[in-house]
Design a protein around this motif. Structure first.
Motif, mmCIF file in Angstrom:
data_model
loop_
_atom_site.group_PDB
_atom_site.id
_atom_site.type_symbol
_atom_site.label_atom_id
_atom_site.label_comp_id
_atom_site.label_asym_id
_atom_site.label_seq_id
_atom_site.Cartn_x
_atom_site.Cartn_y
_atom_site.Cartn_z
ATOM 1 N N UNK A 29 -6.406 -3.152 -15.306
ATOM 2 C CA UNK A 29 -5.773 -1.907 -15.710
ATOM 3 C C UNK A 29 -4.851 -1.400 -14.602
ATOM 4 N N UNK A 78 -15.351 0.113 -14.575
ATOM 5 C CA UNK A 78 -14.179 -0.463 -13.945
ATOM 6 C C UNK A 78 -14.290 -0.253 -12.441
ATOM 7 N N UNK A 79 -13.761 -1.204 -11.703
ATOM 8 C CA UNK A 79 -13.765 -1.148 -10.241
ATOM 9 C C UNK A 79 -12.328 -1.035 -9.769
ATOM 10 N N UNK A 80 -12.117 -0.150 -8.819
ATOM 11 C CA UNK A 80 -10.756 0.213 -8.443
ATOM 12 C C UNK A 80 -10.328 -0.386 -7.107
ATOM 13 N N UNK A 81 -9.020 -0.630 -7.007
ATOM 14 C CA UNK A 81 -8.408 -1.003 -5.751
ATOM 15 C C UNK A 81 -8.119 0.216 -4.899
ATOM 16 N N UNK A 82 -7.531 0.020 -3.708
ATOM 17 C CA UNK A 82 -7.304 1.115 -2.759
ATOM 18 C C UNK A 82 -6.092 1.981 -3.075
ATOM 19 N N UNK A 126 0.823 -1.205 0.000
ATOM 20 C CA UNK A 126 0.000 0.000 0.000
ATOM 21 C C UNK A 126 0.864 1.265 0.000
ATOM 22 N N UNK A 155 -3.108 3.067 -9.090
ATOM 23 C CA UNK A 155 -4.364 2.353 -8.888
ATOM 24 C C UNK A 155 -4.497 1.219 -9.892
ATOM 25 N N UNK A 196 -3.302 2.386 -13.493
ATOM 26 C CA UNK A 196 -3.328 3.830 -13.670
ATOM 27 C C UNK A 196 -2.344 4.466 -12.690
ATOM 28 N N UNK A 240 -6.416 10.621 -13.619
ATOM 29 C CA UNK A 240 -6.039 9.220 -13.790
ATOM 30 C C UNK A 240 -5.549 8.990 -15.214
ATOM 31 N N UNK A 242 -2.101 8.366 -10.713
ATOM 32 C CA UNK A 242 -2.868 9.570 -10.453
ATOM 33 C C UNK A 242 -1.958 10.628 -9.862
#
Lengths: 115, 110
Positions: A33, A104-108, A9, A90, A35, A43, A37
């Motif tokens: 994917x 799309x669903x994103x991680x932390x 993290x 991300x 990305x 993004x 930021x």
């Protein structure tokens, strides 16, 4: 919970060292994917995958490589980290079901600092 | 060049003061327009997908609408917990890639 985890993290590394970030998903999404930021840029897509062993470049791919050996895992490698790669990274995934939309669903996120 | 532009960059509202955020796009071949919410230190959270002009979607105090060239996110009677950055993204062409705007930072004061 979108079922997407990222590790580590947080990471601090030195210029010139290789770094690998990991993304793991549990929803059997076909597409994954990476990305980055940054303030003022939003993004930006680095690389993406449309299946196991199938990957393609995004708009800011220089200095990065990816691999996807299993549906659930997508790795991002900074081959030789530079200070310009200090960013928040991300992972996202989408297209789990036949006929699914493009959402799309994103991680932390992973906060990477290159010193 | 395909672009997604969001306005305003930042918006400060009093609790209960309704307003709208704008997302305009200069692209062709719209396959979906997406809204996300992002809290500080977290990943974007999916809110809505809109596919065609005239479509509307609602969730609690949020309503997203779509015309041929822009989308609006209407916030009705906002609460402090609605404070976040709201991102929009466009999907088009033959791939599953999204193009994101730079977001609107919304602050709702009690």
């Amino acid at each position: 919970d979108a079922g997407i985890t990222q590790s580590p993290r947080h990471k601090v590394t030195e210029t010139g060292t290789p770094v690998t970030l990991r993304c793991h998903q549990t929803e059997n999404h076909r597409y994954m994917y990476w990305y980055r930021q940054d303030p003022g840029h939003g993004l930006r897509l680095i690389h993406y995958s449309y299946g196991v062993k199938d990957t393609d470049k995004g708009e800011v791919s220089d200095g990065y490589s990816v691999s996807r050996s299993k549906t659930e895992d997508f790795l991002l490698t900074l081959e030789s980290a530079t200070s310009s790669q200090t960013s928040v990274y991300f992972c996202a995934a989408g297209g789990a079901k036949r006929g699914a939309g493009y959402e799309q669903y994103f991680g932390p996120g992973t906060r990477l600092t290159v010193t | 060049e395909d672009q997604v532009t969001q306005s305003p960059e930042a918006l400060r509202l009093q609790e209960g003061e309704s307003s709208s955020l704008n997302c305009s796009y200069t692209v062709s071949g719209l396959r979906g327009l997406f809204w996300y919410r992002q809290d500080p230190g977290k990943g974007p959270e999916f809110l809505f997908t809109l596919y065609s002009a005239g479509e509307e979607k609602e969730k609690e105090r949020l309503k997203a609408t779509l015309t041929k060239k822009e989308s609006f996110l209407h916030i009705t009677a906002p609460k402090p917990e609605d404070s976040a950055t709201y991102l929009c993204a466009w999907a088009g062409g033959a791939t599953n890639k999204l193009i994101f705007g730079t977001g609107t930072l919304l602050a709702v004061q009690p």
